[in-house]
Design a protein around this motif. Structure first.
Motif, PDB file in Angstrom:
ATOM      1  N   SER A 211      30.596  43.953  33.497  1.00 49.58           N
ATOM      2  CA  SER A 211      31.885  43.419  34.108  1.00 49.58           C
ATOM      3  C   SER A 211      31.705  41.843  34.254  1.00 49.58           C
ATOM      4  CB  SER A 211      31.992  44.070  35.286  1.00 49.58           C
ATOM      5  OG  SER A 211      32.725  45.389  35.280  1.00 49.58           O
TER       6      SER A 211
ATOM      7  N   ARG B 216      33.683  39.095  36.269  1.00 46.14           N
ATOM      8  CA  ARG B 216      34.685  39.092  37.437  1.00 46.14           C
ATOM      9  C   ARG B 216      35.133  37.589  37.518  1.00 46.14           C
ATOM     10  NH1 ARG B 216      30.829  41.663  39.148  1.00 46.14           N
ATOM     11  NH2 ARG B 216      29.921  40.011  40.240  1.00 46.14           N
TER      12      ARG B 216
ATOM     13  N   THR C 160      38.372  41.752  38.406  1.00 48.39           N
ATOM     14  CA  THR C 160      37.768  41.903  37.074  1.00 48.39           C
ATOM     15  C   THR C 160      38.462  41.255  35.988  1.00 48.39           C
ATOM     16  OG1 THR C 160      36.537  43.782  37.900  1.00 48.39           O
ATOM     17  CG2 THR C 160      36.695  43.573  35.640  1.00 48.39           C
TER      18      THR C 160
END
Length: 191
Positions: free
Chosen positions: A26, A28, A3
């Protein structure tokens, strides 16, 4: 996947109108995210928040230590408009003058060698986009935040952008109204 960046309960308003409320996101390594929505709904604001150029009204943004994020805005800063193409790239390396050799390499990669000594005001929209991306790439990011880079591009410039994004090994968040480009280069879409 690592992440790179995340948001927690992010809130932002424009006047009394909420742009987003309690946004959790998030990003990544390797993510290829398309960000779509109507004009004025907060897409550019979200990218500016993620880039650290603005502060949220509520919530927080966590940037992991391996994250090297670069924001590619829609337009070159006004103070750069009178400079040559080469000087605009050199400006991105202001604190790394010993790395100026990278500018010539970048001019070649961006297909802007012939325009190196021209003022950026003489460049086309597609050349401006390449120059903006080149400025970001000089910092060796692993996350690009791209704010409508496909606006005002002719077909050759759009194809260059598509090839660049398909070959890009890092993560990116791409704001665009070009459905074909989004379909070709992204893996997920946020609305």
């Amino acid at each position: 996947m690592t992440t790179l960046m995340s948001t927690h309960s992010l809130q932002m308003s424009a006047g009394h109108l909420p742009l987003f409320d309690n946004l959790d996101l998030s990003i990544r390594s390797g993510d290829r995210i398309g960000l779509i929505g109507a004009n004025g709904c907060g897409k550019s604001t979200l990218l500016a928040l993620l880039a650290g150029q603005r502060q949220p009204h509520e919530g927080r943004i966590h940037k992991a230590s391996p994250c090297r994020c670069e924001f590619v805005a829609q337009h070159l800063p006004v103070q750069l408009q009178a400079l040559s193409t080469r000087a605009v790239l050199l400006d991105a390396l202001a604190n790394e003058a010993d790395q100026a050799w990278q500018v010539d390499k970048m001019l070649t990669e961006l297909q802007l060698t012939e325009q190196a000594d021209l003022p950026v005001s003489a460049l086309s929209g597609g050349q401006h986009t390449r120059l903006q991306i080149g400025r970001a790439l000089l910092h060796q990011p692993n996350l690009l935040l791209l704010d409508e880079p496909s606006n005002h591009l002719d077909l050759p410039a759009l194809l260059w952008l598509e090839r660049f994004l398909l070959a890009w090994r890092g993560a990116f968040v791409l704001v665009s109204h070009d459905g074909r480009l989004l379909d070709r280069v992204t893996r997920e879409t946020l609305i």
